[in-house]
Design a protein around this motif. Structure first.
Motif, PDB file in Angstrom:
ATOM      1  N   UNK A  73     -20.898  36.775  45.678  1.00 33.64           N
ATOM      2  CA  UNK A  73     -21.048  37.901  45.879  1.00 33.64           C
ATOM      3  C   UNK A  73     -19.531  38.599  46.349  1.00 33.64           C
ATOM      4  N   UNK A  74     -18.656  37.896  47.060  1.00 34.18           N
ATOM      5  CA  UNK A  74     -17.504  38.109  47.274  1.00 34.18           C
ATOM      6  C   UNK A  74     -16.631  38.528  46.037  1.00 34.18           C
ATOM      7  N   UNK A  75     -16.767  37.753  44.883  1.00 28.73           N
ATOM      8  CA  UNK A  75     -16.279  37.743  43.725  1.00 28.73           C
ATOM      9  C   UNK A  75     -16.912  38.948  43.087  1.00 28.73           C
ATOM     10  N   UNK A  76     -17.968  39.313  43.013  1.00 23.66           N
ATOM     11  CA  UNK A  76     -18.563  40.457  42.481  1.00 23.66           C
ATOM     12  C   UNK A  76     -18.104  41.694  43.127  1.00 23.66           C
ATOM     13  N   UNK A  77     -17.852  41.977  44.435  1.00 23.10           N
ATOM     14  CA  UNK A  77     -17.815  42.790  44.909  1.00 23.10           C
ATOM     15  C   UNK A  77     -16.135  43.306  44.962  1.00 23.10           C
ATOM     16  N   UNK A  78     -15.432  42.229  44.822  1.00 25.83           N
ATOM     17  CA  UNK A  78     -13.771  42.528  44.404  1.00 25.83           C
ATOM     18  C   UNK A  78     -13.763  42.936  42.960  1.00 25.83           C
ATOM     19  N   UNK A  79     -14.739  42.333  41.985  1.00 25.76           N
ATOM     20  CA  UNK A  79     -14.638  42.638  40.571  1.00 25.76           C
ATOM     21  C   UNK A  79     -15.026  44.159  40.439  1.00 25.76           C
ATOM     22  N   UNK A  80     -16.079  44.780  41.291  1.00 23.46           N
ATOM     23  CA  UNK A  80     -16.671  45.966  40.932  1.00 23.46           C
ATOM     24  C   UNK A  80     -15.224  47.078  41.281  1.00 23.46           C
ATOM     25  N   UNK A  81     -14.596  46.528  42.503  1.00 22.80           N
ATOM     26  CA  UNK A  81     -13.734  47.536  43.038  1.00 22.80           C
ATOM     27  C   UNK A  81     -12.678  47.776  41.993  1.00 22.80           C
ATOM     28  N   UNK A  82     -12.034  46.550  41.490  1.00 26.32           N
ATOM     29  CA  UNK A  82     -11.251  46.564  40.201  1.00 26.32           C
ATOM     30  C   UNK A  82     -11.567  47.381  39.155  1.00 26.32           C
ATOM     31  N   UNK A  83     -12.808  47.179  38.659  1.00 23.27           N
ATOM     32  CA  UNK A  83     -13.086  47.708  37.457  1.00 23.27           C
ATOM     33  C   UNK A  83     -13.162  49.403  37.531  1.00 23.27           C
ATOM     34  N   UNK A  84     -13.683  49.716  38.964  1.00 17.31           N
ATOM     35  CA  UNK A  84     -13.768  50.868  39.196  1.00 17.31           C
ATOM     36  C   UNK A  84     -12.203  51.609  39.138  1.00 17.31           C
ATOM     37  N   UNK A  85     -11.493  51.032  39.716  1.00 16.38           N
ATOM     38  CA  UNK A  85     -10.051  51.440  40.042  1.00 16.38           C
ATOM     39  C   UNK A  85      -9.379  51.399  38.681  1.00 16.38           C
ATOM     40  N   UNK A  86      -9.659  50.436  37.506  1.00 17.09           N
ATOM     41  CA  UNK A  86      -8.938  50.525  36.383  1.00 17.09           C
ATOM     42  C   UNK A  86      -9.723  51.234  35.285  1.00 17.09           C
ATOM     43  N   UNK A  87     -10.672  52.339  35.689  1.00 16.86           N
ATOM     44  CA  UNK A  87     -11.849  52.635  34.612  1.00 16.86           C
ATOM     45  C   UNK A  87     -10.873  53.339  33.600  1.00 16.86           C
ATOM     46  N   UNK A  88     -10.033  54.392  33.854  1.00 14.40           N
ATOM     47  CA  UNK A  88      -9.184  55.084  32.878  1.00 14.40           C
ATOM     48  C   UNK A  88      -8.316  54.161  32.085  1.00 14.40           C
ATOM     49  N   UNK A  89      -7.944  53.122  32.591  1.00 15.50           N
ATOM     50  CA  UNK A  89      -7.091  52.241  31.635  1.00 15.50           C
ATOM     51  C   UNK A  89      -7.956  51.472  30.729  1.00 15.50           C
ATOM     52  N   UNK A  90      -9.148  51.092  31.165  1.00 18.32           N
ATOM     53  CA  UNK A  90     -10.169  50.212  30.228  1.00 18.32           C
ATOM     54  C   UNK A  90     -10.540  51.447  29.018  1.00 18.32           C
ATOM     55  N   UNK A  91     -10.996  52.694  29.540  1.00 18.70           N
ATOM     56  CA  UNK A  91     -11.749  53.422  28.766  1.00 18.70           C
ATOM     57  C   UNK A  91     -10.699  53.832  27.564  1.00 18.70           C
ATOM     58  N   UNK A  92      -9.341  54.026  28.025  1.00 15.88           N
ATOM     59  CA  UNK A  92      -8.213  54.261  27.109  1.00 15.88           C
ATOM     60  C   UNK A  92      -8.183  53.369  26.001  1.00 15.88           C
ATOM     61  N   UNK A  93      -8.550  51.827  26.291  1.00 10.51           N
ATOM     62  CA  UNK A  93      -8.434  50.755  25.131  1.00 10.51           C
ATOM     63  C   UNK A  93      -9.647  50.844  24.489  1.00 10.51           C
ATOM     64  N   UNK A  94     -10.574  51.305  24.891  1.00 10.82           N
ATOM     65  CA  UNK A  94     -11.979  51.463  24.124  1.00 10.82           C
ATOM     66  C   UNK A  94     -11.758  52.771  23.016  1.00 10.82           C
ATOM     67  N   UNK A  95     -11.093  54.051  23.458  1.00 19.42           N
ATOM     68  CA  UNK A  95     -10.826  54.928  22.419  1.00 19.42           C
ATOM     69  C   UNK A  95      -9.843  54.388  21.468  1.00 19.42           C
ATOM     70  N   UNK A  96      -8.940  53.818  21.911  1.00 18.22           N
ATOM     71  CA  UNK A  96      -7.621  53.264  21.034  1.00 18.22           C
ATOM     72  C   UNK A  96      -8.454  52.600  19.830  1.00 18.22           C
TER      73      UNK A  96
END
Length: 500
Positions: free
Chosen positions: A71-94
């Motif tokens: 769960x410590x890994x999962x919570x950390x991942x959740x925060x990282x993905x939330x923080x990088x949402x715009x960057x990841x979304x831009x890759x999807x659009x591209x």
């Protein structure tokens, strides 16, 4: 502008693959048609290396790790993905072409499953009964399977992997992910976030590839289970091959999602829903509404309202504020266009013709503006087949029973929606329609993360659906422990044991 490396390679054992590829495939920006990079296509050797790395990570401790560590890994991942949402979304659009707002929504829906997996201690909690017989206690528990393969499609390069990977990892498995080779960069970026979150090297590997990689994964002796999302023919193949080797399989296939509009429905609401659910992400959604079944009493009125909204949509580059972006490849665009050609030839009325629609973008992009067809018949190819593009077909019926029979006769049973103000009709529909997911005045009834996603008939091969309770059950196997600590020697007893 999102930067994509010229070489997109595999992620194995916590690092990028170093060897030169035997084969590659171009990755394009669908809005421009330009090749933005080349993705390595995995050979059997690459797949074997990824599975071996996953097996080692599982044996070295991830499979036996504590729930608090996971769960410590999962919570950390959740925060990282939330923080990088715009960057990841831009890759999807591209690489996929969907508009940025849609890409951000995709990441958000994937985050919901990651958040569900953060609660894995409760989801894995077993049952216990004390003193079911004299000095006899019974408890149940669930344990991980080992190495699991996750094979995902191009239309949701972030959300669909997140349907499976967080739950599989939370349950103690290790994962080899094979995303679509058409838009591979987003899944690779998310895998790096898992490593940053503290996931051990090898617990998640990403291999890119085509059918060779898929066949190598589903046949590998060290892969215990396979989660697949894609077309029905491939889903059937994956299910048959993997189950013949004793693997657990959930293979989600194609769809033909219906929207049933009754005479008492709010027609403006229904028209808004049909356009949104039919043309969002250029129709490249497994839950897209592609068939509107409408009572003939209100059909002309509804078609006119849908047409008005459809003509107002702006098709163009998804990164520049268009309503709808391109399709993923030129080949797929041409296939979708061929269905419109065929429908016109079979007698359907082309109300809004996307083949002639304006585009705000380059001529080399893979654009096909939305098409609205009326008077579609149930034998027409545009209705029988899954199109996976911005084509909305209207079928007219004379009664509730006729509409329900039409929907239930289709070989796909992924999702369906009814639009009505009548509770009795809605209640009957939700009980009698032969699909796995039902919406009542909700056009895209994708379940929240704490439920499970999956269809019926040719839309699903396997018994368990994705994420939610079914996902936890799929990625674990149950065990029941019966314990006795006798205070004295009970002696030999050859009789059948009973709980007394």
């Amino acid at each position: 502008m999102t930067s994509i490396p010229s070489r997109i390679t595999h992620w194995v054992g916590g690092e990028s693959w170093r060897d030169a590829p035997e084969r590659t495939a171009p990755v394009t920006n669908p809005a421009t048609g330009a090749v933005t990079g080349h993705v390595d296509l995995a050979s059997v050797h690459v797949v074997d290396s990824a599975v071996t790395s996953a097996r080692t990570a599982w044996e070295d401790g991830w499979g036996r790790s504590s729930l608090s560590r996971r769960t410590s890994v999962l919570f950390a991942f959740r925060e990282l993905l939330h923080r990088h949402t715009d960057r990841i979304a831009a890759l999807v659009t591209a690489e996929h072409g969907k508009v940025l707002a849609d890409a951000r929504g995709e990441v958000a829906r994937g985050l919901e499953v990651a958040e569900l997996a953060c609660g894995i201690p409760s989801l894995l909690q077993g049952a216990a009964s004390d003193s079911v017989a004299t000095d006899l206690d019974v408890r149940s528990l669930r344990q991980p399977l080992g190495v699991v393969a996750v094979i995902t499609p191009f239309n949701f390069p972030v959300m669909v992997p997140l349907w499976f990977v967080p739950v599989a990892l939370a349950c103690g498995n290790t994962v080899v992910l094979k995303p679509s080779e058409k838009d591979p960069s987003a899944a690779l970026a998310v895998a790096r976030l898992w490593t940053e979150a503290g996931l051990p090297d090898g617990a998640l590997s990403v291999v890119h590839g085509d059918g060779e990689a898929v066949d190598a994964l589903i046949a590998h002796e060290d892969v215990a289970a396979v989660s697949f999302v894609g077309s029905t023919p491939v889903a059937r193949h994956v299910h048959e091959v993997a189950t013949s080797r004793g693997k657990r399989v959930q293979a989600l296939g194609g769809a033909k999602n219906h929207m049933f509009v009754l005479p008492d429905a709010d027609l403006d609401q229904a028209a808004d829903a049909a356009v949104s659910a039919g043309f969002g992400s250029a129709g490249e959604r497994c839950m897209a509404i592609s068939a509107v079944v409408v009572h003939e009493a209100v059909a002309d009125d509804l078609v006119a309202r849908i047409a008005e909204r459809t003509r107002a949509l702006r098709t163009g580059d998804g990164s520049t504020g268009a309503d709808m972006g391109p399709l993923v490849t030129a080949e797929h665009r041409d296939r979708v266009r061929s269905f419109v050609d065929g429908a016109a030839g079979e007698g359907a009325t082309v109300v809004v013709d996307g083949r002639e629609g304006p585009v705000d973008g380059t001529q080399s992009g893979f654009f096909l503006p939305p098409t609205l067809l009326d008077h579609v018949g149930p034998a027409m190819a545009v209705y029988v087949e899954e199109i996976f593009g911005p084509v909305l077909s209207v079928l007219r019926v004379g009664s509730f029973d006729a509409g329900l029979r039409l929907i239930n006769a289709h070989r796909y049973g992924n999702g369906a929606a009814i639009f009505t103000r009548d509770g009795a009709s809605a209640r009957r529909f939700e009980r009698e329609v032969e699909v796995g997911m039902v919406g009542v005045n909700v056009p895209i009834p994708v379940p929240a993360a704490h439920f499970s996603f999956g269809g019926w008939k040719d839309s699903l091969f396997g018994d368990l659906h994705a994420y939610g309770p079914d996902g936890v059950s799929f990625f674990t196997r149950g065990k029941v422990v019966t314990t006795r600590w006798p205070s004295a020697d009970a002696g030999v007893d050859l009789g059948f044991p009973t709980h007394r």
